[in-house]
Design an enzyme around this catalytic site. Structure first.
Site, PDB file in Angstrom:
ATOM      1  N   GLY A  28     -13.078 -18.602 -20.990  1.00  0.00           N
ATOM      2  CA  GLY A  28     -12.864 -19.849 -20.649  1.00  0.00           C
ATOM      3  C   GLY A  28     -11.498 -20.504 -21.228  1.00  0.00           C
ATOM      4  N   SER A  35     -11.565 -22.298 -27.931  1.00  0.00           N
ATOM      5  CA  SER A  35     -11.167 -22.030 -29.500  1.00  0.00           C
ATOM      6  C   SER A  35     -11.929 -22.912 -30.638  1.00  0.00           C
ATOM      7  CB  SER A  35      -9.914 -22.481 -29.633  1.00  0.00           C
ATOM      8  OG  SER A  35      -8.997 -21.662 -28.969  1.00  0.00           O
ATOM      9  N   HIS A 111      -5.916 -17.430 -18.683  1.00  0.00           N
ATOM     10  CA  HIS A 111      -5.044 -17.463 -17.657  1.00  0.00           C
ATOM     11  C   HIS A 111      -5.394 -16.752 -16.815  1.00  0.00           C
ATOM     12  CE1 HIS A 111      -3.540 -20.625 -20.476  1.00  0.00           C
ATOM     13  NE2 HIS A 111      -3.241 -19.815 -21.067  1.00  0.00           N
ATOM     14  N   MET A 164     -20.668 -32.366 -23.988  1.00  0.00           N
ATOM     15  CA  MET A 164     -21.663 -32.947 -23.461  1.00  0.00           C
ATOM     16  C   MET A 164     -21.597 -34.432 -24.085  1.00  0.00           C
ATOM     17  SD  MET A 164     -23.686 -31.596 -21.507  1.00  0.00           S
ATOM     18  CE  MET A 164     -25.157 -32.493 -21.675  1.00  0.00           C
ATOM     19  N   SER A 471      20.846  17.349   5.224  1.00  0.00           N
ATOM     20  CA  SER A 471      20.467  17.992   6.782  1.00  0.00           C
ATOM     21  C   SER A 471      21.595  18.807   7.007  1.00  0.00           C
ATOM     22  CB  SER A 471      20.440  17.003   7.746  1.00  0.00           C
ATOM     23  OG  SER A 471      19.373  15.791   7.312  1.00  0.00           O
ATOM     24  N   SER A 538      13.241  11.906  -0.548  1.00  0.00           N
ATOM     25  CA  SER A 538      12.057  12.189  -1.544  1.00  0.00           C
ATOM     26  C   SER A 538      12.607  11.624  -2.870  1.00  0.00           C
ATOM     27  CB  SER A 538      11.685  13.574  -1.722  1.00  0.00           C
ATOM     28  OG  SER A 538      13.045  14.321  -1.663  1.00  0.00           O
TER      29      SER A 538
END
Ligand SMILES: Nc1ncnc2c1ncn2[C@@H]1O[C@H](COP(=O)(O)OS(=O)(=O)O)[C@@H](OP(=O)(O)O)[C@H]1O
Ligand SMILES: Nc1ncnc2c1ncn2[C@@H]1O[C@H](COP(=O)(O)OP(=O)(O)O)[C@@H](O)[C@H]1O
Length: 627
Positions: A28, A35, A111, A164, A471, A538
């Protein structure tokens, strides 16, 4: 409850030792009163030190946030602020006891970006206290917390409907939230939900039942925590002991030490050592307090066996009649915890119990939106994302599904370059397909193929920026080898990307797959007896390491064509650098995509200082020297 009379320290410790332990997490956000609730719980169980209490009274009066009453949120937040310093995974653990039980509570920030913290706390918890503000009802975060709790095997939730007092202690409000939550939890596999209406601030229904809500006939939050029965699935498994270390104080004693994670054992019982499969019987169960006749889940023991067996750290000693499965491919849930994304195909270390093995995610089936549980297609996992993935290991391991045994079903992934913990996951089940594929024996083997060609096969792996000269040099080298009568093949990035790898682009994950495939192809060609030249940018160390490990020692030659970016950019034969600088190409190596310089290549070519012919000569020398 209340502080017990302490007769002696030993007596106190002994009494608490015997008590059952409940581990729980609180979920929460601070606004929900988390807390305050935790502070209230600690205060009411009288386990705060007096000097902390004095400071709290001072702070509360100074800040005056709660009309002169003690502000418990200040206390908890203060403690965690202290602990947060320097801790990457930010979970504060607190301990308290009552007469009935001991508790360890993991307090995790609420968070979204802290998903990994919550997962860390949840991974060892038996129960989650999920806080909901009575005025707001269920929120997205309630869903997220419940999902992560369920994912990490929590089956019990205490739903604390808080504040509450601010809804006039209205029963209908509470019942509506209770019903909403029951529906949510059921869909996620949470089997036990107990909803309790509380006011954390006023301490109502926290550690004692409130008189303000006579319609509520259940227990207080603390009573529930003290009495809830947690059934442990591991109780139904046979004996399991992951070997933490092999104790060998002298020639005559060889013991295997660890904590029993499931089942029970006694001297004389037959055991099997996995993944190897050797069998023996238990000779002794040794502990710090002497030999035992029996050991069970949770005990820290050292076993000795009747026969000398080759057992090492990470092996699992298990009941021979009821052993765990052994496998090397799994369906898993994976939570990614690192800033750099998970890339399928990349090699990581996997640590499970005391064993560490090489591992790759072979496929991300989907990722899961932790807020909505929606399944989404994904090619990578970012920080705090959860995915359902197939995982392949370099060696088989003994395991249990996480639902049955957390110790043998939970793993972490470690980055092989940085050694950081980058992911955490749970094993769901073994993928059977690996069992059905066997190595075919072939009469003509690689040595025979090499012999008929009259050469030692090898892989020359050219790596460097675009335009560095890979190459050009590889092409010259091949011509020279050809003239010497050698059998060769040149695999070039540009060419392979037109065929085998035409489905791949230049994101990190596509480059990983690009290199994985070409490395496997190069290995097949070396098996066929050829000298293979690979010319791909690579750019990542990890994939070059992976390629190297496919070959026998001495067969793989990493050739770093080290040409400064400025030189490559000035050459710009294909005009790609100009396009990339103008923003026309994204993820261009050296511009907005990294090139990780080789740390110890077999050959380091200065591509900006010497001619292609001179460079090719050095490669030929390196190859002939090694052969
Ligand atoms: N975004 C981006 N970044 C780098 N390179 C790009 C890009 N887009 C196209 N190209 C062209 O593709 C060639 C590199 O392909 P590779 O398969 O060697 O790349 S990688 O190894 O997967 O990184 C490379 O060829 P070389 O110049 O021969 O290296 C480029 O011509
Ligand atoms: N050592 C070198 N000195 C000067 N130019 C070079 C050298 N190596 C390559 N080049 C030139 O640079 C360009 C890019 O070389 P290329 O081999 O295509 O690089 P890569 O394969 O690494 O992308 C080509 O025009 C090539 O002729």
């Amino acid at each position: 409850m209340g502080r017990e009379p302490i007769l002696s320290v030993d007596d106190y410790l002994a009494r608490h030792e015997a008590k059952d332990l409940l581990r729980f997490i609180t979920c929460g956000s601070v606004d929900d009163g988390k807390s305050t609730l935790l502070g209230r719980l600690l205060y009411d169980t009288k386990l705060l030190f007096d000097d902390q209490l004095a400071a709290l009274e001072g702070d509360s009066l100074r800040h005056g946030t709660q009309n002169g009453e003690l502000d418990f949120a200040l206390l908890v937040d203060g403690l965690s602020a202290e602990r947060e310093q320097g801790i990457t995974i930010d979970v504060a653990y607190r301990f308290f006891t009552t007469e009935r039980r001991k508790f360890i509570v993991a307090d995790c920030p609420g968070h979204e970006q802290y998903t990994r913290n919550m997962a860390t706390g949840a991974s060892t918890a038996d129960l989650a206290v999920v806080l909901v503000d009575a005025r707001k009802g269920l929120l997205t975060q309630t869903r997220r917390h419940t999902y992560i709790a369920a994912l990490l095997g929590i089956r019990h939730v205490l739903l604390a409907v808080n504040k509450m007092d601010l809804v006039g202690y209205d029963e209908a409000t509470f019942r509506a939230i209770e019903a909403d939550y029951a529906a949510l939890a059921q869909g996620m596999g949470i089997t036990q939900v107990t909803a309790i209406p509380v006011s954390a601030l006023r301490g109502e229904n926290v550690s004692a039942r409130a008189t303000t809500m006579p319609w509520f006939t259940g227990t207080s939050l603390l009573e529930h925590l003290e009495t809830v029965v947690i059934e442990r699935p591991a109780d139904t498994l046979g004996f399991r002991l992951p070997v933490q270390w092999v104790a060998r104080p002298d020639q005559n004693f060889r013991g295997y030490a660890g904590q029993v994670v499931a089942g029970a054992i006694a001297p004389g019982d037959e055991v099997v050592v996995l993944p190897g499969g050797a069998r023996s019987r238990v000779a002794r169960i040794v502990t710090a307090d002497g030999d035992r006749k029996r050991a069970a889940t949770g005990d820290a023991i050292t076993l000795t066996l009747e026969d000398e067996r080759d057992i090492s750290r990470g092996d699992v000693i298990a009941a021979a009649h009821n052993p765990p499965q052994v496998a090397d491919q799994f369906a898993t849930h994976l939570l990614w915890m690192d800033e750099s994304a998970l890339l399928p195909g990349r090699g990581y270390w996997l640590k499970i119990g005391a064993r560490t093995v090489g591992a790759q995610v072979t496929e991300i089936k989907h990722k899961v939106d932790v807020n909505t549980q929606e399944e989404l297609a994904a090619k990578r996992l970012e920080l705090n994302e959860v995915g359902y993935c197939n995982l392949g290991l370099d060696q088989p391991i003994a395991f249990e599904s996480y639902a049955n045994c957390r110790e043998l079903g939970a793993f972490i992934l470690i980055d092989r370059q940085t050694n950081a913990t980058v992911g955490a996951g749970t094993l769901d089940f073994a993928l059977r397909r690996a069992d059905n594929i066997h190595w075919q024996h072939m009469d003509i083997d690689r040595a025979a193929r090499a012999r008929i060609k009259g050469q030692s096969p090898a892989c020359l792996w050219f790596t460097g920026l675009s335009g560095s000269g890979k190459s050009t040099v590889a092409n010259l080298v091949e011509k020279r080898l050809f003239a010497l009568g050698r059998h060769t093949y040149l695999l070039d990035g540009d060419n392979v990307r037109h065929g085998l790898n035409r489905d791949l682009g230049f994101t990190d994950e596509d480059r990983v797959e690009n290199i994985r495939r070409v490395a496997e192809v190069a290995k097949l060609m070396v098996d066929a007896g050829l000298i293979v030249l690979v010319s791909f940018i690579s750019p990542f160390r990890e994939e070059r390491r992976m390629a190297r490990e496919l070959f026998a020692p001495g067969e793989f030659h990493e050739v770093f064509v080290d040409t400064p970016l400025a030189v490559c950019e000035a050459r710009d034969v294909k005009g790609l650098y100009a396009k990339a600088r103008a923003g026309g190409i994204r993820n261009f190596t050296g511009i907005d995509s990294p090139y990780e310089v080789p740390e110890s290549p077999e050959l380091h070519l200065r591509g900006g200082d010497q001619s292609p012919e001179q460079l090719a000569e050095q490669v030929i020398e390196e190859l002939l020297r090694a052969q």
